[in-house]
Design a protein around this motif. Sequence first.
Motif, PDB file in Angstrom:
ATOM      1  N   HIS A 158       0.845  -1.182   0.000  1.00 51.46           N
ATOM      2  CA  HIS A 158       0.000   0.000   0.000  1.00 51.46           C
ATOM      3  C   HIS A 158       0.889   1.244   0.000  1.00 51.46           C
ATOM      4  N   PRO A 159       0.585   2.230  -0.869  1.00 40.69           N
ATOM      5  CA  PRO A 159       1.462   3.401  -0.974  1.00 40.69           C
ATOM      6  C   PRO A 159       1.627   4.185   0.322  1.00 40.69           C
ATOM      7  N   ARG A 160       0.663   4.072   1.228  1.00 45.02           N
ATOM      8  CA  ARG A 160       0.805   4.773   2.510  1.00 45.02           C
ATOM      9  C   ARG A 160       1.992   4.225   3.316  1.00 45.02           C
ATOM     10  N   THR A 161       2.372   2.976   3.033  1.00 44.04           N
ATOM     11  CA  THR A 161       3.549   2.398   3.687  1.00 44.04           C
ATOM     12  C   THR A 161       4.768   3.286   3.485  1.00 44.04           C
ATOM     13  N   TRP A 162       4.926   3.764   2.256  1.00 44.31           N
ATOM     14  CA  TRP A 162       6.129   4.533   1.911  1.00 44.31           C
ATOM     15  C   TRP A 162       6.025   5.985   2.346  1.00 44.31           C
ATOM     16  N   HIS A 179       9.920   7.457   2.724  1.00 40.84           N
ATOM     17  CA  HIS A 179      10.507   7.319   1.392  1.00 40.84           C
ATOM     18  C   HIS A 179       9.900   8.280   0.375  1.00 40.84           C
ATOM     19  N   VAL A 180       8.619   8.531   0.448  1.00 37.92           N
ATOM     20  CA  VAL A 180       7.987   9.424  -0.529  1.00 37.92           C
ATOM     21  C   VAL A 180       8.555  10.836  -0.413  1.00 37.92           C
ATOM     22  N   ALA A 181       8.753  11.299   0.813  1.00 37.42           N
ATOM     23  CA  ALA A 181       9.221  12.669   1.025  1.00 37.42           C
ATOM     24  C   ALA A 181      10.736  12.805   0.977  1.00 37.42           C
ATOM     25  N   ASN A 182      11.457  11.755   1.422  1.00 33.17           N
ATOM     26  CA  ASN A 182      12.894  11.938   1.672  1.00 33.17           C
ATOM     27  C   ASN A 182      13.821  11.058   0.856  1.00 33.17           C
ATOM     28  N   PHE A 183      13.294  10.050   0.160  1.00 31.52           N
ATOM     29  CA  PHE A 183      14.167   9.089  -0.503  1.00 31.52           C
ATOM     30  C   PHE A 183      14.562   9.620  -1.881  1.00 31.52           C
ATOM     31  N   SER A 184      15.479  10.572  -1.884  1.00 34.98           N
ATOM     32  CA  SER A 184      15.872  11.208  -3.139  1.00 34.98           C
ATOM     33  C   SER A 184      17.335  11.615  -3.091  1.00 34.98           C
ATOM     34  N   ASP A 185      17.911  11.813  -4.276  1.00 34.39           N
ATOM     35  CA  ASP A 185      19.273  12.319  -4.410  1.00 34.39           C
ATOM     36  C   ASP A 185      19.229  13.692  -5.063  1.00 34.39           C
ATOM     37  N   TYR A 215       4.303   1.677  -5.682  1.00 37.59           N
ATOM     38  CA  TYR A 215       5.746   1.734  -5.865  1.00 37.59           C
ATOM     39  C   TYR A 215       6.340   0.334  -5.788  1.00 37.59           C
ATOM     40  N   LEU A 216       7.387   0.106  -6.568  1.00 37.95           N
ATOM     41  CA  LEU A 216       8.198  -1.083  -6.343  1.00 37.95           C
ATOM     42  C   LEU A 216       9.008  -0.825  -5.085  1.00 37.95           C
ATOM     43  N   ARG A 217       8.973  -1.741  -4.141  1.00 36.81           N
ATOM     44  CA  ARG A 217       9.580  -1.468  -2.846  1.00 36.81           C
ATOM     45  C   ARG A 217      11.086  -1.175  -2.972  1.00 36.81           C
ATOM     46  N   PRO A 218      11.544  -0.105  -2.318  1.00 42.34           N
ATOM     47  CA  PRO A 218      12.972   0.213  -2.339  1.00 42.34           C
ATOM     48  C   PRO A 218      13.760  -0.517  -1.263  1.00 42.34           C
TER      49      PRO A 218
END
Length: 448
Positions: free
Chosen positions: A73-77, A82-88, A147-150
């Motif tokens: 479920h997308p709320r997991t991320w 991950h949705v807000a912070n998992f970025s470069d 999302y595909l899980r990261p």
Amino acid sequence: MDNHEITMEKIVSLCKRRGFVFQSSEIYGGQAGAWDYGPLGIELKKNIQNAWWKEMTQLHDNIVGLDAAILMHPRTWEASGHVANFSDPLVDCKECKMRFRADNMDQDALAARKCPNCGGELTEPRAFNLMFKTHIGPAEDTASVVYLRPETAQGIYVNYKNIIQSNRMKIPFGIAQVGKAFRNEIVTKNFIFRTCEFEQMEMQFFVKPGDDDKFFEYWRGQRWAFYEKYGVRMNKMRWYHHEKLAHYAKDAYDIEYEFPMGFSELEGVHNRTNFDLTQHTNYSGKDMSYIDQDNGNDKYIPYIIETSAGLTRNLLMFLCDAYEEQNLAKEGEPEDYRTVLHFHPKIAPVTVAVLPLMKKDGLAELAKEIQAELKEEFVTDYDQSGAIGKRYRRQDEVGTPFCITVDYDTKEDKTVTLRFRDSMEQVRIPVSEVAARIREEIKNYKRV
């Protein structure tokens, strides 16, 4: 550089030549960041996974397994951050069009907006989320986004209460999982070390707050001992202590291995506190607290000690660690190098090869009979092509620890030659004792 020094190019060449790893979609020019595991590669990967799984579950009474879905479920991320912070942070060159991670660049060059490749002008840094996004259902809208899980850890956290209830688990206990994860890496490099699709071996250990430091040190010791147990050269390993911690962490160490490109992360041991379970409580509305019925119904959200290892990185590490080009020539003789992989027998993709000295005179049939008996217990190979010395070299190159040679004496006295990969020593033993001798050699194996 020594011509016989290990390099990543040699590892890649061996992997393709002998069927460990192939470039994905090679006939179409290859897919960057994706690799296919061939016949020997999948056996090696399976053996590493099985060794890890046994270490975690079979040898620990308070650890159970899980295989969670890749699509969650997308709320997991959102809960995990991950949705807000998992970025470069990325910058692009307007001239040569190359892309760079801003946090890995020389900061003076970044401030001057100067491309390290061509000197051209760089764009402003912008965030690039590393999660692969897709849709469920016929309509591609925001409501159908998944999302595909990261990472695999979140599948453990959301199932933690289910496992407590279904398996009557009591703290401290752990949940182990091996599975695929996906990250839209900006730069994929160093063969299978950094890829977009990879496999993780993770164990999340749930403990009472206050006991976390004790178990953190326990699992550091356990994970270090695992690599020693399977014959890794420990002078190639080191601990890296994180000074800058992730937002969820109280403490974090990485086990690093000295790959051909230098020391790099192999596995992490992290104290994640109760961050993840607290977040899932807040986002789902479900109470993730643990009620300790053995201690007056004490209620708390557990702390989590995480051990997270890359399965594909482990495979690369075992390949690099096992690889040797060994000069067999005596003093004064021309150089004679053999390529050998010194895998621990429990890791090696093939345990024993059966080699008839000749194809004729019934030797091949006799060798096949011996192989048929051995394959019930061991992964075997059969090779009757070429001179026996060349066949030994072929088996050395893929890391087969034992070879059985069937010759004319075998027909007369029911004995065979057992050859050992590392020492190249050969002994004559009865056919009836082969399986027991191999079993004993595996049990007592020590890399020299």
